[in-house]
Every structure is written in structure tokens, then in C-alpha cells.
Design a protein around this motif. Structure first.
Motif, short mmCIF file in Angstrom:
data_model
loop_
_atom_site.label_atom_id
_atom_site.label_comp_id
_atom_site.label_asym_id
_atom_site.label_seq_id
_atom_site.Cartn_x
_atom_site.Cartn_y
_atom_site.Cartn_z
N MET A 158 0.83 -1.21 0.00
CA MET A 158 0.00 0.00 0.00
C MET A 158 0.87 1.26 0.00
O MET A 158 0.69 2.18 -0.81
CB MET A 158 -0.92 -0.02 1.23
CG MET A 158 -1.54 1.31 1.61
SD MET A 158 -2.75 1.89 0.39
CE MET A 158 -2.94 3.59 0.93
N TRP A 159 1.83 1.31 0.89
CA TRP A 159 2.61 2.54 1.05
C TRP A 159 3.73 2.65 0.03
O TRP A 159 4.15 3.77 -0.31
CB TRP A 159 3.12 2.66 2.48
CG TRP A 159 1.98 2.83 3.42
CD1 TRP A 159 1.53 1.95 4.37
CD2 TRP A 159 1.06 3.94 3.44
NE1 TRP A 159 0.41 2.45 4.99
CE2 TRP A 159 0.10 3.66 4.45
CE3 TRP A 159 0.96 5.12 2.73
CZ2 TRP A 159 -0.94 4.54 4.74
CZ3 TRP A 159 -0.08 6.00 3.01
CH2 TRP A 159 -1.01 5.71 4.01
N TRP A 160 4.21 1.52 -0.51
CA TRP A 160 5.13 1.62 -1.65
C TRP A 160 4.39 2.21 -2.84
O TRP A 160 4.94 3.00 -3.61
CB TRP A 160 5.71 0.25 -1.99
CG TRP A 160 6.88 -0.12 -1.13
CD1 TRP A 160 6.93 -1.06 -0.14
CD2 TRP A 160 8.20 0.47 -1.19
NE1 TRP A 160 8.18 -1.09 0.44
CE2 TRP A 160 8.98 -0.18 -0.18
CE3 TRP A 160 8.78 1.46 -1.97
CZ2 TRP A 160 10.32 0.16 0.03
CZ3 TRP A 160 10.13 1.79 -1.74
CH2 TRP A 160 10.87 1.15 -0.76
N GLY A 161 3.13 1.81 -3.02
CA GLY A 161 2.34 2.35 -4.11
C GLY A 161 2.15 3.85 -4.00
O GLY A 161 2.31 4.59 -4.98
N ILE A 162 1.82 4.33 -2.79
CA ILE A 162 1.62 5.77 -2.59
C ILE A 162 2.92 6.52 -2.81
O ILE A 162 2.96 7.54 -3.54
CB ILE A 162 1.08 6.05 -1.18
CG1 ILE A 162 -0.33 5.47 -1.00
CG2 ILE A 162 1.08 7.55 -0.89
CD1 ILE A 162 -1.38 6.07 -1.90
N GLY A 163 3.99 6.06 -2.20
CA GLY A 163 5.28 6.75 -2.33
C GLY A 163 5.78 6.79 -3.76
O GLY A 163 6.19 7.85 -4.27
N LEU A 164 5.73 5.64 -4.44
CA LEU A 164 6.25 5.57 -5.81
C LEU A 164 5.36 6.31 -6.80
O LEU A 164 5.83 6.78 -7.83
CB LEU A 164 6.41 4.11 -6.23
CG LEU A 164 7.54 3.36 -5.51
CD1 LEU A 164 7.52 1.88 -5.87
CD2 LEU A 164 8.91 3.97 -5.86
N SER A 165 4.06 6.44 -6.49
CA SER A 165 3.18 7.19 -7.39
C SER A 165 3.59 8.66 -7.45
O SER A 165 3.49 9.30 -8.50
CB SER A 165 1.72 7.07 -6.94
OG SER A 165 1.47 7.81 -5.75
N VAL A 166 4.07 9.17 -6.32
CA VAL A 166 4.53 10.57 -6.28
C VAL A 166 5.92 10.69 -6.89
O VAL A 166 6.19 11.62 -7.66
CB VAL A 166 4.51 11.10 -4.83
CG1 VAL A 166 5.06 12.53 -4.78
CG2 VAL A 166 3.10 11.06 -4.26
N VAL A 167 6.80 9.75 -6.58
CA VAL A 167 8.15 9.78 -7.13
C VAL A 167 8.12 9.62 -8.65
O VAL A 167 8.94 10.20 -9.36
CB VAL A 167 9.03 8.70 -6.48
CG1 VAL A 167 10.39 8.61 -7.16
CG2 VAL A 167 9.22 9.00 -4.99
N ALA A 168 7.15 8.85 -9.16
CA ALA A 168 7.01 8.69 -10.61
C ALA A 168 6.71 10.02 -11.28
O ALA A 168 7.09 10.26 -12.43
CB ALA A 168 5.90 7.68 -10.92
N ALA A 169 6.02 10.90 -10.56
CA ALA A 169 5.69 12.22 -11.10
C ALA A 169 6.79 13.24 -10.82
O ALA A 169 7.00 14.17 -11.61
CB ALA A 169 4.37 12.71 -10.50
N VAL A 170 7.50 13.07 -9.71
CA VAL A 170 8.58 13.98 -9.33
C VAL A 170 9.81 13.15 -8.94
O VAL A 170 10.07 12.93 -7.76
CB VAL A 170 8.17 14.90 -8.15
CG1 VAL A 170 9.21 16.00 -7.94
CG2 VAL A 170 6.80 15.51 -8.37
#
Length: 295
Positions: A222-234
Motif C-alpha cells: 500500500m505505502w510503496w504504491g503511494i510513495g512511488l506514485s509521487v516519485v514517478a511524477a517527481v
């Protein structure tokens, strides 16, 4: 006090009131602390934790803190969205986190008996640490989990505050988070069914057939998904995955060993352990091959 603690409805009401006031106190502290936003948020989060901790002492029950893990993230994101506005990516993040939070809070509510019930891990820590338990209680049960969840939710707060636009990668990782929360929900339902119709010492059906901790696996993903979703954009904000990494370490080094240690007292645990993976549902034959290569 005893009659209040033994009444389930009254206990629910007490927990609800505590968290409403904890939220208000945290919000007050956040606005009062004049520093960079992420540090102000951290101080406010810890202040709300101290507020909840005080009532865990009053009721002599560290499980007063249990809902904090799932209540804190959507509250923080919602307040941030109201204060700063929210774009499409922010909405997706808020929906994903809220979906996870509703599921986890509902599971807590389903298993919550009353304020006389305390998580077995806290009771065990109390028995093992004796006079040092108040320190262990605050640091280990309250402060550290708050810090971990704060770091986990920080990427989403960053994205909302900075109106970060989403990318294709962001959408894929958000889908991972939603799937992970869904997997947790399925695992919870399967466990509740097993406990109602217990036929052995260990659950061997559904997701639990392949993984001893599919609920923990879901929490990690769950939290890898949230973190990486933002890193993928920035991509330059790669440091925002620190929360997902800390959360993974917490489960691998604390939660899973404690759970397995408790289960190991039951007859047949060694056989059960040999037939299931700790986290990832890898078929046993493939897992044996992997372990052989590792040796």
C-alpha cells in the motif's frame, strides 16, 4: 470507570471523542508552530499522539492508540486539501488512502470488544519490560508508529501541497495501492471466517494458503504504491519513499517476528511454516528452488 470500559457502545463513544479532540489539538499545534510545513506537521502529529497516549494511561489500555494508524492519514490529507486546494492527482491520492483507511478502521471496529481489551502484543511487552513499560509504551507503541505513518503519508501531502500532476506511472502505482488494500480486506474476511469456524491451529485457505501474512504484505505494498506514485511524477523527490522503506522494516523486524513467535507455540507450526511463505505467495516448489539457490 470499570462499567464504562466494559460497555462496547460507551467504549466506542469514548474513542471517538478522544480522536475528535486529538485532531483539534493537532490542528491547533500545526497552526501555532511557525516553521517549515513538514516539520510543523510532524510536531502536530506527535502532539496528537501525546494526547491519545495520555488517555491510554487514564484507561490503562495502550489499544486506545490502535485506530490512530488508519485515522491519521485521511484526516491529514483532507485538512491539507481544504487548506491548499486539490488537483486530480491529489483527489486520486485522497481516494486511495481513504479506501485503505476505511477498510482498516472497519476491521478495527469489527474486532474491537471494549476498553478492557488490549492487543496481546502490548500485554506481552508490559509483562516483559516491567517498570520500563511506560517508556516502551510511549516510544514503541505510540511514537514510532506515528513517525512511520507520518513518513508514509508525507508523499501524498507533498503532492497535494505542490499540485503535482500525475503521470502514467503514478496511475499504475496508485492502482497497486488500491489492489493492496483490497487484498488486505479479502485476507481479513478470510481470517474472520476461519475464526468463526476454526478447524485447526492455522488458516490454510485463500490468500493464507500461500502467505502467512497477506494482510502485512498488503500494508507494505500500500505505502510503496503511494510513495512511488509521487516519485514517478517527481523523480527528484525520491527521498519520499523513506516512509515506505521504514514501514517495510517495521513489519519485517517487529510485527512479523512477533506474530510468528506467538504462532510457533502451537503444535504443527514448523510444518505450516515450511508450506507457506512469510509474505509473498510464491508456490512452494518455486520457493524451495529459490531457497536452495540462496544457500
Amino acid at each position: 470507570m470499570k462499567s464504562l470500559k466494559e460497555n462496547r457502545a460507551a467504549s466506542f463513544a469514548v474513542i471517538a471523542v478522544i480522536y475528535v479532540f486529538a485532531t483539534a489539538f493537532g490542528y491547533f499545534v500545526y497552526n501555532a508552530v511557525d516553521t517549515v510545513w513538514w516539520f510543523s506537521l510532524f510536531i502536530a502529529d506527535m502532539a496528537a499522539t501525546v494526547f491519545v497516549f495520555a488517555f491510554s494511561l487514564i484507561f490503562e489500555n495502550a489499544s486506545v492508540y490502535d485506530p490512530y494508524w488508519s485515522v491519521q492519514p485521511p484526516v491529514i490529507l483532507a485538512i491539507c486539501a481544504v487548506q491548499r486546494g486539490i488537483n486530480a492527482f491529489g483527489i486520486f491520492l485522497l481516494v486511495a488512502v481513504s479506501f485503505w483507511a476505511i477498510r482498516l478502521t472497519a476491521n478495527w471496529a469489527y474486532t474491537f470488544a471494549d476498553l478492557t481489551h488490549q492487543d496481546w502484543r502490548y500485554t506481552m511487552l508490559h509483562e516483559k519490560t516491567g517498570v520500563f513499560y511506560p517508556v516502551i509504551n510511549f516510544v514503541g507503541i505510540h511514537a514510532v508508529p506515528t513517525l512511520v505513518v507520518y513518513l508514509c503519508i508525507l508523499p501524498a501531502v507533498f503532492a497535494i501541497r505542490n499540485a503535482v500532476p500525475f503521470t502514467v506511472g503514478s496511475c499504475l502505482f496508485l492502482a497497486l495501492s488500491v489492489c493492496a488494500a483490497t487484498m488486505q480486506g479479502i485476507a481479513d474476511i478470510q481470517m474472520h471466517k476461519f475464526r468463526r469456524h476454526r478447524t485447526g491451529n492455522f488458516i490454510r485457505d485463500g490468500l493464507w494458503k500461500y502467505s502467512r501474512h497477506p494482510n502485512y504484505l498488503g500494508e507494505i505494498l500500500m505505502w510503496w504504491g503511494i510513495g512511488l506514485s509521487v516519485v514517478a511524477a517527481v523523480p527528484d523527490a525520491w527521498y519520499l519513499i523513506a516512509g515506505a522503506a521504514a514501514n517495510t522494516v517495521l513489519f519485517l523486524c517487529v510485527s512479523i517476528p512477533m506474530a510468528d513467535g506467538r504462532q510457533s507455540r502451537k503444535p504443527g507450526f514448523d510444518e505450516y511454516k515450511s508450506q507457506t511463505h512469510m509474505l509473498f505467495p510464491i508456490p512452494k516448489r518455486d520457493r524451495d528452488r529459490t531457497e536452495t539457490h540462496a544457500v
